[in-house]
Design a protein around this motif. Structure first.
Motif, PDB file in Angstrom:
ATOM      1  N   ILE B  87       0.849  -1.189   0.000  1.00 30.30           N
ATOM      2  CA  ILE B  87       0.000   0.000   0.000  1.00 30.30           C
ATOM      3  C   ILE B  87       0.883   1.236   0.000  1.00 30.30           C
ATOM      4  O   ILE B  87       0.415   2.357   0.020  1.00 30.30           O
ATOM      5  N   LEU B 147       0.529  -2.394   6.931  1.00 30.44           N
ATOM      6  CA  LEU B 147       0.800  -1.324   7.891  1.00 30.44           C
ATOM      7  C   LEU B 147       2.216  -0.780   7.747  1.00 30.44           C
ATOM      8  O   LEU B 147       2.434   0.424   7.785  1.00 30.44           O
ATOM      9  N   VAL B 148       3.195  -1.672   7.547  1.00 31.76           N
ATOM     10  CA  VAL B 148       4.581  -1.207   7.462  1.00 31.76           C
ATOM     11  C   VAL B 148       4.782  -0.347   6.218  1.00 31.76           C
ATOM     12  O   VAL B 148       5.356   0.753   6.285  1.00 31.76           O
ATOM     13  N   LEU B 150       2.689   1.356   4.672  1.00 34.88           N
ATOM     14  CA  LEU B 150       1.991   2.624   4.851  1.00 34.88           C
ATOM     15  C   LEU B 150       2.719   3.594   5.764  1.00 34.88           C
ATOM     16  O   LEU B 150       2.818   4.786   5.491  1.00 34.88           O
ATOM     17  N   MET B 151       3.240   3.079   6.874  1.00 35.04           N
ATOM     18  CA  MET B 151       3.995   3.949   7.781  1.00 35.04           C
ATOM     19  C   MET B 151       5.185   4.558   7.038  1.00 35.04           C
ATOM     20  O   MET B 151       5.551   5.706   7.254  1.00 35.04           O
ATOM     21  N   LEU B 152       5.794   3.737   6.142  1.00 36.76           N
ATOM     22  CA  LEU B 152       6.964   4.219   5.408  1.00 36.76           C
ATOM     23  C   LEU B 152       6.614   5.345   4.435  1.00 36.76           C
ATOM     24  O   LEU B 152       7.470   6.137   4.064  1.00 36.76           O
ATOM     25  N   TYR B 154       4.620   7.883   5.179  1.00 32.04           N
ATOM     26  CA  TYR B 154       4.721   9.112   5.964  1.00 32.04           C
ATOM     27  C   TYR B 154       6.189   9.446   6.239  1.00 32.04           C
ATOM     28  O   TYR B 154       6.585  10.606   6.210  1.00 32.04           O
ATOM     29  N   ILE B 155       6.996   8.410   6.495  1.00 33.45           N
ATOM     30  CA  ILE B 155       8.405   8.656   6.754  1.00 33.45           C
ATOM     31  C   ILE B 155       9.083   9.216   5.501  1.00 33.45           C
ATOM     32  O   ILE B 155       9.885  10.147   5.569  1.00 33.45           O
ATOM     33  N   LEU B 158       8.287  12.872   5.052  1.00 32.27           N
ATOM     34  CA  LEU B 158       9.027  13.709   5.994  1.00 32.27           C
ATOM     35  C   LEU B 158      10.495  13.816   5.596  1.00 32.27           C
ATOM     36  O   LEU B 158      11.120  14.868   5.745  1.00 32.27           O
TER      37      LEU B 158
END
Lengths: 307, 363
Positions: B87, B147-148, B150-152, B154-155, B158
């Motif tokens: 994702i 989930l992983v 997806l979190m990446l 946002y990282i 940034l």
């Protein structure tokens, strides 16, 4: 670092944790019934915009929270209809719900950008709130913070002790057997998903009505996904949700207090912390397949059709 | 008493018809929405969905926007087929843009024909590296790749923001958070003078062909399809699940990375705080609407691209909110999933069957 600073750090942790407590608790119930709703992020966004819009126009935060709750349920109903009645794939439908929610919230909130409401008032308890140290740490939060903690306790009790809780757990583990002994599998799954949607909507509204009392496009910034990870972290047990959410609340707050705490790190790297922490925590929890196998509802993500 | 009856086997006709049904339902809802927003539906419909494709410039823009969707969509489709859910294509795209951008800025002023190919390769590697993280955590620690990855995302956002605000900021850029403009040797050649569509588009068509060949004619593609459709059979046949996860993530990461190169070396020409208006997420819709088939992905990308362009044209000409685009995109996927019901089920009209009395039944 002085005591005042520590107190303000710990107190803002509760605020940052509350949207996660709400959304994760709701999702936990849905997942216990066997339904994986990946649409949390979209529901939270729509809840945030609905709550903010109603609070702004009606001038009532209570009505705003109520609207967010109903909006969350409405979106969850769409999800439930697709997944439970039309038997669509849960992963794909959840993703669709998030993408739809992002679009819908941006659309509904197009005229709200830049406006503000008065945030949820902090409660003041006689005597208690004025106690040194204890007062600001425990007795000066808004009603939703206390409500969310009571809610987790209530959900924990219902799942563990009540008849309906037993049924929800049963349909999450073995829907076919539960159906065979006459449990209303689909109805209970509908109810669990709607409950999850209501709480996710509420969690979104807490962002736009209490934490940062305004509407910004995409303001959940991945909290819906973090809430999903929290359910795994909690190994599908309500009390774990509180531990996880407050841990993450602390990490989230760290990015605002980083400078004050003397961390000479660029702001972007501090902002990465919640996402990094989510990944690390997931790895720690999931590396032992036994933990997951023992606790994960057996039918999670699988559709059930009674015919 | 269910009125839905399971079909004995999935309907192939419905499999092809349901994306069309979904598109029609989305258009119908769109018309209602235009009406609700006080627009004359037919005119709004024309401005949104038809007018953009009536000029050469419009067609160029359509192909330009379709390019990252094709690249990301194909990669995701390969994985979705094997039930591997990446994702995080938007993060992989961003990392591709960052890596290629670093190369372009490092060799700033170098006018050599190897610069662009080097950027494409570095971009692909950047996307792959970012995609390798969820693959590693999934295969090694059993961590949800959804989930992983997806979190990446946002990282990655940034990280890009940090770079354009800090180390990669153009010193002569009046403090704007953006890098220097890339030189001519680090910019993709245009296909037609006057249009913005560039060489990344034909490149993406090559990948459509390659993906079609991979899925249809290679054993690895076959293994992935079997794993997605019948996990038990794949296990029994000894197909390695970790290998599928790795393959899916590396392929989609590389393609998303190249999509990122196409953006920074194409229409943007520099690194900016955001290089994608969510192409990686729109590509999820593209993959499903395209039936996880390379050619379907190509068609779905053109449709999604039309939604982007139409949204812009409706914003300019009709003052409609640009957020409509996202709404349409989400609706399209909803309708598709709902229409997919008819692949496996059919409506059984509720006919009152009269059971003839026993005595009258012919013996």
């Amino acid at each position: 670092m002085n005591a005042d600073y520590l107190i303000s750090f710990l107190a803002s942790t509760a605020g940052a944790a509350t949207p996660l407590v709400l959304a994760s608790t709701g999702e936990l119930v849905a997942e216990r019934s066997g339904v994986l709703n990946l649409g949390l992020e979209g529901i939270m966004l729509v809840g945030a915009v609905a709550g903010f819009s109603v609070a702004l126009h009606a001038g009532s935060l209570t009505l705003g929270l109520l609207a967010a709750l109903l909006a969350g349920m409405a979106l969850a109903l769409v999800f439930a209809f697709l997944v439970l009645t039309l038997q669509t794939n849960q992963v794909a439908t959840g993703l669709a719900l998030t993408l739809f929610g992002i679009g819908l919230s941006a659309f509904l909130g197009r005229d709200l950008v830049g406006q503000t409401v008065t945030p949820l008032p902090h409660l003041a308890f006689p005597v208690l709130s004025n106690l040194p140290f204890i007062g600001p740490l425990l007795f000066r939060f808004d009603a939703v913070v206390y409500g969310s903690l009571l809610l987790v306790a209530a959900v924990g009790w219902v799942l563990a002790k009540s008849r309906v809780g037993l049924q929800i757990r049963a349909i999450g583990e073995a829907p076919a057997s539960a159906h065979a002994i006459g449990m209303p599998v689909v109805k209970l799954r509908y109810a669990s998903v709607l409950f999850g949607g209501a709480l996710a909507g509420l969690g979104g509204a807490y962002l736009s009505l209490a934490l940062t009392p305004m509407w910004v496009e995409g303001m959940t910034a991945g909290r819906g996904w973090i809430a999903l990870a929290q359910v795994v972290f909690a190994t599908w047990k309500p009390r774990g949700v509180i531990v996880g959410a407050y841990l993450f609340g602390g990490v989230t707050v760290l990015q605002f207090h980083g400078q004050g705490l003397g961390l000479a790190v660029p702001a972007e790297f501090l902002s990465m912390l919640p996402y990094l922490a989510t990944i690390i925590v997931l790895v720690i929890i999931c590396r032992n397949p036994q933990t997951i196998l023992l606790n994960k509802p057996m039918s999670l993500g699988q559709n059930f059709r009674a015919d | 008493m269910s009125r839905l009856e399971a079909r004995p086997e999935p309907s192939r006709a419905m499999m092809l018809a349901s994306p069309l049904l979904a598109a029609l339902a989305m258009l119908a809802t769109g018309s209602l929405l235009f009406l609700f927003l006080g627009q004359e539906p037919l005119h709004a419909f024309y401005v949104y969905f038809i007018k953009p494709a009536t000029t050469a410039y419009g067609v160029g823009e359509l192909l330009l926007k379709a390019t990252p969707l094709i690249l990301c969509g194909i990669g995701l489709a390969v994985g979705f087929r094997a039930d591997v859910h990446n994702i995080g294509a938007d993060g992989q795209l961003t990392l591709g843009a960052i890596s290629a951008g670093c190369v372009a800025l490092y060799f700033d002023g170098v006018d050599a024909p190897w610069l662009l190919p080097l950027m494409i390769v570095t971009g692909a590697l950047g996307g792959m590296a970012w995609a390798a993280i969820p693959a590693l955590l999934r295969t090694r620690f059993n961590t949800s790749e959804i989930l992983v990855s997806l979190m990446l995302v946002y990282i990655a956002y940034l990280l890009l923001s940090y770079l354009v605000h800090g180390p990669l900021r153009d010193p002569a850029g009046y403090n704007f958070p953006q890098s220097k403009m890339f030189g001519a040797a680090a910019t993709l050649p245009l296909l037609v003078e006057g249009l913005r569509v560039n060489a990344a588009f034909p490149l993406s068509l090559l990948f459509v062909l390659a993906a079609w060949f991979f899925c249809r004619h290679t054993f690895a593609g076959y293994r992935m399809r079997v794993s997605g459709m019948a996990p038990a059979a794949a296990l029994y046949a000894g197909f390695s699940a970790p290998r599928n996860v790795w393959l899916a993530f590396l392929v989609s990461g590389a393609l998303a990375g190249i999509a990122g190169v196409g953006e920074v070396a194409g229409p943007l020409g520099q690194l900016q705080p955001s290089v994608s208006p969510g192409y990686g997420f729109a590509a999820i819709i593209v993959a499903y609407v395209g039936r996880l088939h390379p050619v379907g992905v190509l068609l779905a990308s053109l449709l999604m691209s039309l939604l982007y362009i139409g949204g812009e044209s409706a914003q300019i000409e009709l003052q409609l909110p640009s957020a409509i685009t996202g709404l349409f995109q989400g609706l399209l996927l909803f309708y598709l999933l709902a229409a997919d019901l008819f692949i496996h089920y059919r409506f059984k009209p509720r006919v009152r069957t009269i059971v003839p009395p026993l005595s009258e039944t012919p013996a």
